[in-house]
Design an enzyme around this catalytic site. Sequence first.
Site, PDB file in Angstrom:
ATOM      1  N   PRO A  15       2.180  30.920  30.012  1.00 17.55           N
ATOM      2  CA  PRO A  15       3.457  31.338  30.185  1.00 17.55           C
ATOM      3  C   PRO A  15       3.873  30.250  31.445  1.00 17.55           C
ATOM      4  CG  PRO A  15       1.906  32.645  31.707  1.00 17.55           C
ATOM      5  CD  PRO A  15       1.297  31.812  30.497  1.00 17.55           C
ATOM      6  N   ASP A  38       7.256  21.739  23.469  1.00 23.83           N
ATOM      7  CA  ASP A  38       8.337  22.796  23.531  1.00 23.83           C
ATOM      8  C   ASP A  38       9.099  22.478  25.031  1.00 23.83           C
ATOM      9  OD1 ASP A  38       8.326  23.510  20.861  1.00 23.83           O
ATOM     10  OD2 ASP A  38       7.463  25.646  21.531  1.00 23.83           O
ATOM     11  N   LYS A  60      12.016  23.329  21.749  1.00 24.05           N
ATOM     12  CA  LYS A  60      12.523  24.849  21.219  1.00 24.05           C
ATOM     13  C   LYS A  60      12.709  25.813  22.592  1.00 24.05           C
ATOM     14  CE  LYS A  60      10.215  26.574  17.957  1.00 24.05           C
ATOM     15  NZ  LYS A  60      11.337  26.952  17.174  1.00 24.05           N
ATOM     16  N   GLY A  91       4.548  27.020  24.385  1.00 21.64           N
ATOM     17  CA  GLY A  91       4.652  28.122  25.622  1.00 21.64           C
ATOM     18  C   GLY A  91       4.034  29.451  25.059  1.00 21.64           C
ATOM     19  N   GLY A  92       3.541  30.048  25.874  1.00 28.45           N
ATOM     20  CA  GLY A  92       2.773  31.437  25.443  1.00 28.45           C
ATOM     21  C   GLY A  92       1.778  31.163  24.469  1.00 28.45           C
ATOM     22  N   ASP A  93       1.522  31.945  23.573  1.00 33.89           N
ATOM     23  CA  ASP A  93       0.582  31.961  22.483  1.00 33.89           C
ATOM     24  C   ASP A  93       1.395  31.699  21.067  1.00 33.89           C
ATOM     25  OD1 ASP A  93      -2.179  33.188  21.470  1.00 33.89           O
ATOM     26  OD2 ASP A  93      -0.661  33.686  20.072  1.00 33.89           O
ATOM     27  N   THR A 121      -0.555  35.203  26.478  1.00 36.11           N
ATOM     28  CA  THR A 121       1.048  35.176  26.203  1.00 36.11           C
ATOM     29  C   THR A 121       1.966  35.992  27.503  1.00 36.11           C
ATOM     30  OG1 THR A 121       2.525  36.848  24.840  1.00 36.11           O
ATOM     31  CG2 THR A 121       0.482  37.701  25.444  1.00 36.11           C
ATOM     32  N   MET A 174      12.344  37.312  24.586  1.00 36.64           N
ATOM     33  CA  MET A 174      13.439  36.471  24.048  1.00 36.64           C
ATOM     34  C   MET A 174      14.679  37.412  23.975  1.00 36.64           C
ATOM     35  SD  MET A 174      11.733  34.097  21.179  1.00 36.64           S
ATOM     36  CE  MET A 174      11.014  35.446  20.593  1.00 36.64           C
ATOM     37  N   GLY A 203       8.708  34.008  34.751  1.00 35.85           N
ATOM     38  CA  GLY A 203       7.393  34.474  35.406  1.00 35.85           C
ATOM     39  C   GLY A 203       6.165  33.500  35.407  1.00 35.85           C
TER      40      GLY A 203
END
Length: 508
Positions: A15, A38, A60, A91-93, A121, A174, A203
């Site tokens: 994150p 991204d 993105k 980003g994230g998973d 995530t 999102m 976050g």
Amino acid sequence: MVDKKGKVWLVGAGPGDIGLLTVKGKQVLESAEVVVYDALVSDEIASLIPSSAKRINVGKRANHHLVPQEEINKILLMEALEGNRVVRLKGGDPFVFGRGGEELELLVENNIPYEIVPGITSAVSVPAYAGIPVTHRDYTSSVHIITGHAKKGGSSRIQYDALVKMKATLIFLMGIGALEEICKSLIEAGMNPQTPAAVLEKGTSAKQRRVIATVETLKAAADQAIIQTPAIIVVGEVCSLSDSFAWIEKQPLAGIQVVVTRPKEKSSTLTEKLRARGAHVIEMPVIKTITIKEQEELERFSRSFDKISEVSGEQWILFTSPKGVESFFSLLTVTKKDIRHLYSMGVKFGVVGNATRKELRLHGIEADYMPDIYCGKELATGLIKEFGQNPYVTLYRAEDATEDLVEVLEDNKISYQDVAVYRTLYLIDEELATRISTGIESKMIDYVMFTSASCVKAFTSCLTDIDYTKIKAVCIGEQTAAAATKFGIQVGVSKKATIDSMVECLSK
């Protein structure tokens, strides 16, 4: 095009907090030859991308794709076909609304080797950083992750009736653009309007914010707080625990993001101490120090060593940095000089500060003198009182060292030789510099940490299109502070020339 196929790694960057990047993700990233990343990849993590790697920003972000998904898929394929080690940094998973599956399809069709490196995530980590457990035995036993926007050109496929009946924690990723519709749809499906809900912005970053309200009032509260993307929506009774379980803001340096400009091999101690206190750190090494080993310089070093035994009187060797000590002993080996010769002569050693003294100790030598204030001028001034009869000083230091130390020696008619044993090179990473410049302008970056005047000069040579008066800095000593002040940088100076003192200065 070469025959050898490369390989693609789909790496989840998490994150944003660099501490949430997995060990494997870091290892793969640091060995990449091409990185396709991204916009949501944080500056902290982007700073880990090797300077030697080709970087492709596909940008993105929600509702804005710099490069279409189909083109990203082709980029991965073409770079792998060139035989490269390609990291797709997301980003994230990659598999949690990350379209990782779509990016694999073309690779599979063309028999390109690949690996998946899962990321943490935001659906779980961002609530945790806001003090919200996504499950809790007293509130709910399940959590559901929902995409907050419909597939392009289509309508929402969310079954709100089913979500409400499950009485679960609901995580909408999102979904900020559809916040009003989400809350309205949940209430229409039978959810109690007073159900706790939250919007969590940025976050796990230094600038994370949380808005806690109810499903009925969340949109108005988010608007009042001017919440922006990236942000996630959390709905469920567990949101009521946020005030009790919040922990980030209790850290001493919470909400602070800093840039550390030290050489890469020296930055870890400062970075670790800052992060331990809750600060977010972007490492931007702007200088590199190398031992001088050209033949002419080796001969000069050899002559300087011989001269110590030729000159009568009390002999002193002075070091003004740990690198000076390291380079001195490296050159002893190269030139085949024997340190025992200095011992037999009773040569004394002076050091500028504690870090230099520690480096000298690693070579079995205890410093005979160290000033209370760690700077070259204080080292020379203090030694004037310590010198015996007919002192002779040899300085082993940087090629571009400042003159304040030798000015004291000359003013007091002390004989000396000044020997350059290492030089400082400026490192320019244009992409990282652009990120840092943007972060300073947008106030996402709060402070820059300078541990030497060389770092100041190198940093300003990288960031040429910025108003330096907007930069706030913590400097390790007066000499470094003076260099920063010349550029109009707002300066805070640590009381002592130590890393701990720098951290204390920032904390205050």
